[in-house]
Write an enzyme that holds these catalytic residues in place. Structure first.
Site, PDB file in Angstrom:
ATOM      1  N   GLU A   1       0.806  -1.223   0.000  1.00 16.14           N
ATOM      2  CA  GLU A   1       0.000   0.000   0.000  1.00 16.14           C
ATOM      3  C   GLU A   1       0.841   1.275   0.000  1.00 16.14           C
ATOM      4  O   GLU A   1       0.409   2.318  -0.489  1.00 16.14           O
ATOM      5  CB  GLU A   1      -0.966   0.020   1.195  1.00 16.14           C
TER       6      GLU A   1
ATOM      7  N   PHE B   1     -11.541  -6.374  14.485  1.00 13.82           N
ATOM      8  CA  PHE B   1     -10.510  -6.941  13.617  1.00 13.82           C
ATOM      9  C   PHE B   1     -10.167  -5.954  12.504  1.00 13.82           C
ATOM     10  O   PHE B   1     -11.050  -5.421  11.839  1.00 13.82           O
ATOM     11  CB  PHE B   1     -10.986  -8.272  13.014  1.00 13.82           C
ATOM     12  N   GLN B   2      -8.911  -5.706  12.327  1.00 15.08           N
ATOM     13  CA  GLN B   2      -8.385  -4.772  11.325  1.00 15.08           C
ATOM     14  C   GLN B   2      -8.960  -3.374  11.450  1.00 15.08           C
ATOM     15  O   GLN B   2      -9.180  -2.680  10.461  1.00 15.08           O
ATOM     16  CB  GLN B   2      -8.566  -5.329   9.909  1.00 15.08           C
TER      17      GLN B   2
ATOM     18  N   LYS C   1     -17.358  -0.120   6.191  1.00 15.86           N
ATOM     19  CA  LYS C   1     -17.871  -1.161   5.309  1.00 15.86           C
ATOM     20  C   LYS C   1     -19.392  -1.092   5.139  1.00 15.86           C
ATOM     21  O   LYS C   1     -19.914  -1.228   4.034  1.00 15.86           O
ATOM     22  CB  LYS C   1     -17.455  -2.525   5.873  1.00 15.86           C
TER      23      LYS C   1
ATOM     24  N   MET D   1      24.747   8.337   1.354  1.00 17.60           N
ATOM     25  CA  MET D   1      24.650   9.672   1.937  1.00 17.60           C
ATOM     26  C   MET D   1      24.946   9.645   3.433  1.00 17.60           C
ATOM     27  O   MET D   1      25.592  10.546   3.964  1.00 17.60           O
ATOM     28  CB  MET D   1      23.257  10.266   1.676  1.00 17.60           C
TER      29      MET D   1
HETATM   30  C1  LIG Z   1      12.867   5.469   4.775  1.00 16.19           C
HETATM   31  C2  LIG Z   1      14.168   6.105   5.061  1.00 16.19           C
HETATM   32  N1  LIG Z   1      15.001   5.547   5.982  1.00 16.19           N
HETATM   33  C3  LIG Z   1      16.191   6.128   6.253  1.00 16.19           C
HETATM   34  C4  LIG Z   1      16.583   7.261   5.602  1.00 16.19           C
HETATM   35  C5  LIG Z   1      17.918   7.906   5.929  1.00 16.19           C
HETATM   36  N2  LIG Z   1      18.782   7.908   4.728  1.00 16.19           N
HETATM   37  C6  LIG Z   1      18.926   9.004   3.944  1.00 16.19           C
HETATM   38  S1  LIG Z   1      19.906   8.731   2.628  1.00 16.19           S
HETATM   39  C7  LIG Z   1      20.188   7.144   3.082  1.00 16.19           C
HETATM   40  C8  LIG Z   1      21.073   6.258   2.257  1.00 16.19           C
HETATM   41  C9  LIG Z   1      20.406   5.788   1.037  1.00 16.19           C
HETATM   42  O1  LIG Z   1      21.190   4.776   0.470  1.00 16.19           O
HETATM   43  P1  LIG Z   1      21.094   4.451  -1.075  1.00 16.19           P
HETATM   44  O2  LIG Z   1      19.685   4.283  -1.447  1.00 16.19           O
HETATM   45  O3  LIG Z   1      22.022   3.350  -1.394  1.00 16.19           O
HETATM   46  O4  LIG Z   1      21.546   5.814  -1.735  1.00 16.19           O
HETATM   47  P2  LIG Z   1      22.998   6.464  -1.886  1.00 16.19           P
HETATM   48  O5  LIG Z   1      23.087   7.570  -0.893  1.00 16.19           O
HETATM   49  O6  LIG Z   1      24.011   5.404  -1.654  1.00 16.19           O
HETATM   50  O7  LIG Z   1      22.996   6.978  -3.294  1.00 16.19           O
HETATM   51  C10 LIG Z   1      19.521   6.856   4.274  1.00 16.19           C
HETATM   52  C11 LIG Z   1      19.591   5.568   4.975  1.00 16.19           C
HETATM   53  C12 LIG Z   1      15.674   7.812   4.674  1.00 16.19           C
HETATM   54  N3  LIG Z   1      15.935   8.952   4.018  1.00 16.19           N
HETATM   55  N4  LIG Z   1      14.496   7.206   4.410  1.00 16.19           N
END
Ligand SMILES: Cc1ncc(C[n+]2csc(CCOP(=O)(O)OP(=O)(O)O)c2C)c(N)n1
Ligand SMILES: [Mg+2]
Lengths: 168, 560
Positions: free
Chosen positions: B49, B111-112, B161, B474
């Protein structure tokens, strides 16, 4: 100007649609953005589909501006008025349960009389007093009754209305 | 003739012009799904979803229409929360329809059952619980109206529902009549006049354009405004594409990973014209030193955005399109040789550009920037690009020169990993013939990877370009710069073989490990009419530059 930096107390009136969830939207707005609510009072207006809310809050100009704008932005809110700096009347009602002994009874009755309050319940050991008024009056009667022994205080929170012939 | 709630719902959607919805069924909405069999509305069955909301959001961002999704109660509804928050932060119009337990059971921990209105109140523009089938048509009308007017945003409608099974006469309201909701569209004339005077007087004006320009479809007006008066334009991540990124007046993105010239221009301008932007902390850096020498004009449809983070000299509440049109009218009467008037300022900006252009060095390992640059060149900037979150997102913002509005789909405000792929699905549904590419990270893509089944089922030719650095890049970059290279939990030691994974789902997988393979890989992927994953094995520890550390002023950029 002082209020630009200083936290000042503001009394805000809001007309809101009388719908479930409105109160939680407003409460959520305050808690989610770290605004504080000193008191909040809600009840139906003459039009039962609309409620009026009086909110007392505190903040500097910028915070109050955000509060009123954010309130205005809620879909269920019809109108918001900040009474700060304008002519208005505010009142609060308070119920006080105070210990009464033979030695203090006369004094309590005298105080109630001066403040144009009412005794709404009596037991051999207590009086319950109803008073309404502005903040100073409420504070004064509490101060005067404290030495007698206050058992309980319930306050409604403020309601406010503008002076003059116009409504909000 | 009476109709059931489910029929009324679907017919109302049709009357709102909805032809496609994204969703996932369950017990509480089984009646709606039954009625759907007799409706011309197309339903895209996602596999989670969260992806349904992101897809509806990508559909909305790319097309300018309202995205719709339908999910069941309880877990179906709670799975939409991240999608709603993502759309809310970026002001995207979506309507999320959630099933709910029957009215008699609400509040019983049935439920749900989930109090989805309560859970999502802070991340929706508005929400409704429909308790009476007679209220249904009006509620749907209002939900669409609220989502797509004023500052756009997600609206949730909770549908018990029994209400869907109940029946009523169906009369769809022709118009909305709400005493409590009246967004301001028209900019105040007096304020516009004042702004205009300031604009004429400025020596070093700069336009700071945000997502509001795109949502109000004001790109044309903005472009006319900037070009007529020769005012340079910098855009936020959300604003990219609202002004041609290849125009000589374009400075690219500003902020934390903005270009040197954009951040220097902000710091040195004497007039900042903010349009549909909200002075987000990732944009301003240390707010006290943001545009320190400038007067500020702020045009925004949302009064709460104005004077929230920064004091402005001339606020104008209104729709960007309306306000810019009025300003452009005033300009027409003003004859001036703006190019020569601006020469000094534009020369200064050019000098900044030449001193520190965006740059990287392509050696023997594929550089992620190189991949983005080649995708840009090969698609000639004509593709719809979505991104995930992290370095992949910033490199896309820097190296893909967006020239048209609604061609970049990215989670700016919430920064939601897992957004890009489902958003690309939504865009591909809206534009079956366009090239749609999700520029992804190896981490993010795994957050909604299950949607490969969706693209397979509907033969959607969505392309995914993974900048595979085997890191949550990042976060690793921050650990490298600010935590003494103590890489804690950012190394993705194990990931699936993305090529085989694509194949397992019936898509095509391609891998590039050498720089000379990059272009052929992209070209091959674009020649295939199916979904393709391109796995670009890139330099592991490449960082995104420039970078303004958190809390520092914009002028203090780390440069490589
Ligand atoms: C749902 C979620 N969890 C954690 C983060 C924190 N976060 C920001 S950038 C990142 C790294 C993303 O890794 P990747 O998709 O491999 O991208 P890259 O930076 O390596 O290009 C994280 C964990 C986020 N932005 N969103
Ligand atoms: Mg990565």
């Amino acid at each position: 100007m002082e209020s630009e930096i200083l936290d000042m107390r503001h009394t805000i009136s809001a007309l809101v649609l009388n719908q479930p969830g409105v109160l939680s939207r407003i409460a959520g707005l305050f808690s989610g953005r770290g605004f504080n609510i000193e008191s909040l009072c809600v009840a139906e207006t003459l039009d039962p589909s609309v409620s009026r809310m009086t909110i007392v809050t505190r903040g500097n100009d910028q915070v109050i501006e955000q509060i009123t704008k954010q309130l205005n932005k809620l879909v269920d809110i019809i109108k918001v008025v900040d009474f700060f700096g304008s002519e208005y009347v505010d009142r609060e009602m308070i119920l006080i349960k105070v210990t009464s002994e033979s030695s203090s009874r006369a004094e309590i009755l005298r105080i109630v009389d001066i403040f144009r309050g009412k005794i709404v319940d009596v037991t051999p050991k207590s009086y319950t007093i109803e008073v309404s008024g502005d903040e100073n009056k409420i504070r004064a009667i509490i101060d005067l009754l404290k030495p007698m022994g206050i058992k309980e205080v319930v306050r409604t929170g403020k309601v406010a209305i503008s002076r003059g012939s116009k409504g909000i | 003739m009476k109709k059931t709630g489910a029929q009324i719902l679907l017919e109302s959607l049709q009357l709102e012009g909805v032809d496609t919805i994204f969703g996932f069924p369950g017990g509480a909405v089984i009646g709606i799904y039954d009625a759907l069999l007799n409706s011309p509305i197309r339903h895209i069955l996602v596999r989670h979803e969260q992806a349904a909301v992101h897809a509806a959001d990508g559909y909305a961002r790319s097309s300018g229409r309202i995205g719709v999704c339908l999910v069941t109660s309880g877990p179906g509804a709670t799975n939409t929360v991240t999608g709603l928050a993502t759309a809310y932060m970026d002001s995207i119009p979506v309507v999320v329809l959630t099933g709910q337990v029957s009215t008699g059971l609400i509040g019983n921990d049935a439920f749900q059952e989930a109090d989805i209105m309560g859970i999502t109140r802070p991340c929706t523009k508005h929400s409704y619980l429909v308790k009476d089938v007679k209220e249904l048509a009006r509620t749907i009308k209002e939900a669409f109206y609220i989502a797509g007017t004023g500052r756009h945003g997600p609206v949730l409608v909770d549908l018990p529902k029994d209400v869907m099974a109940d029946s009523a006469e169906f009369n769809y309201p022709e118009s909305v009549n709400m005493q409590s909701y009246n967004p301001t569209y028209r900019g105040h004339r007096g304020q516009i006049q004042k702004a205009f005077k300031l604009i004429l007087k400025a020596n070093r004006p700069l336009i700071y354009a945000g997502g509001g320009v795109i949502s109000s479809d004001a790109s044309e007006e903005l472009t006319t405004f900037a070009r007529t008066l020769s005012i340079p334009v910098t855009a936020t991540l959300m604003g990219l594409g609202c002004f041609p990124g290849v125009d000589e007046l374009s400075l690219g993105m500003l902020g934390m990973h903005g270009t040197y010239r954009a951040n220097m221009a902000v710091t040195n301008c004497d007039l900042l014209i903010a349009v549909g932007a909200r002075f987000d902390d990732r944009v301003t850096g240390k707010i006290e030193e943001f545009a320190p020498n400038a007067k500020i004009i702020h045009i925004d449809i949302d009064p709460t955005s104005i004077s929230k983070n920064i004091r402005v000299d001339i606020p104008i509440v209104g729709d960007a399109k309306d306000v810019l049109r009025k300003i452009n009218k005033l300009i027409q009467e003003e004859k001036g040789d703006w190019r020569s008037i601006r020469r000094e300022w534009l020369d200064q900006i050019l000098q900044w550009k030449n001193t520190y252009p965006l740059a990287y060095e392509q050696k023997d390992v594929i550089k992620p920037q190189y991949v983005v640059e080649k995708i840009y060149e090969i698609t000639k900037g004509e593709a719809i690009i979505s991104t995930e979150v992290g370095q992949n997102q910033m490199w896309t913002a820097q190296y893909y020169h967006f020239t048209k509005p609604r061609t970049l789909l990215t989670s700016g405000g919430l920064g939601t990993m897992g957004y890009g792929f489902p958003a690309a699905i939504g865009a591909q549904i809206a534009f079956p013939d366009k090239i749609v590419i999700d520029i992804a990270g190896d981490g993010s893509i795994q957050m909604n990877i299950q949607e490969l089944a969706t693209v397979a089922q509907y033969n959607l030719p969505v392309k995914i370009a993974i900048l595979n650095n085997r890191y949550l890049g990042m976060v690793r970059q921050w650990q490298g710069l600010f935590h003494n290279k103590r890489y804690s939990q950012t190394h993705l030691e194990v990931s699936p073989d993305f090529v085989k994974l694509a194949e397992a789902y019936g898509a095509v997988g391609l891998r590039a490990t050498k720089p000379e393979e990059v272009v052929p890989t992209i070209e091959k992927a674009l020649s295939i009419s199916k979904a393709v994953i391109m796995d670009f094995v890139v330099e592991q520890e490449e960082d995104v530059y420039p970078m303004v550390p958190v809390g520092a002023p914009l002028k203090e950029m780390l440069l490589v």
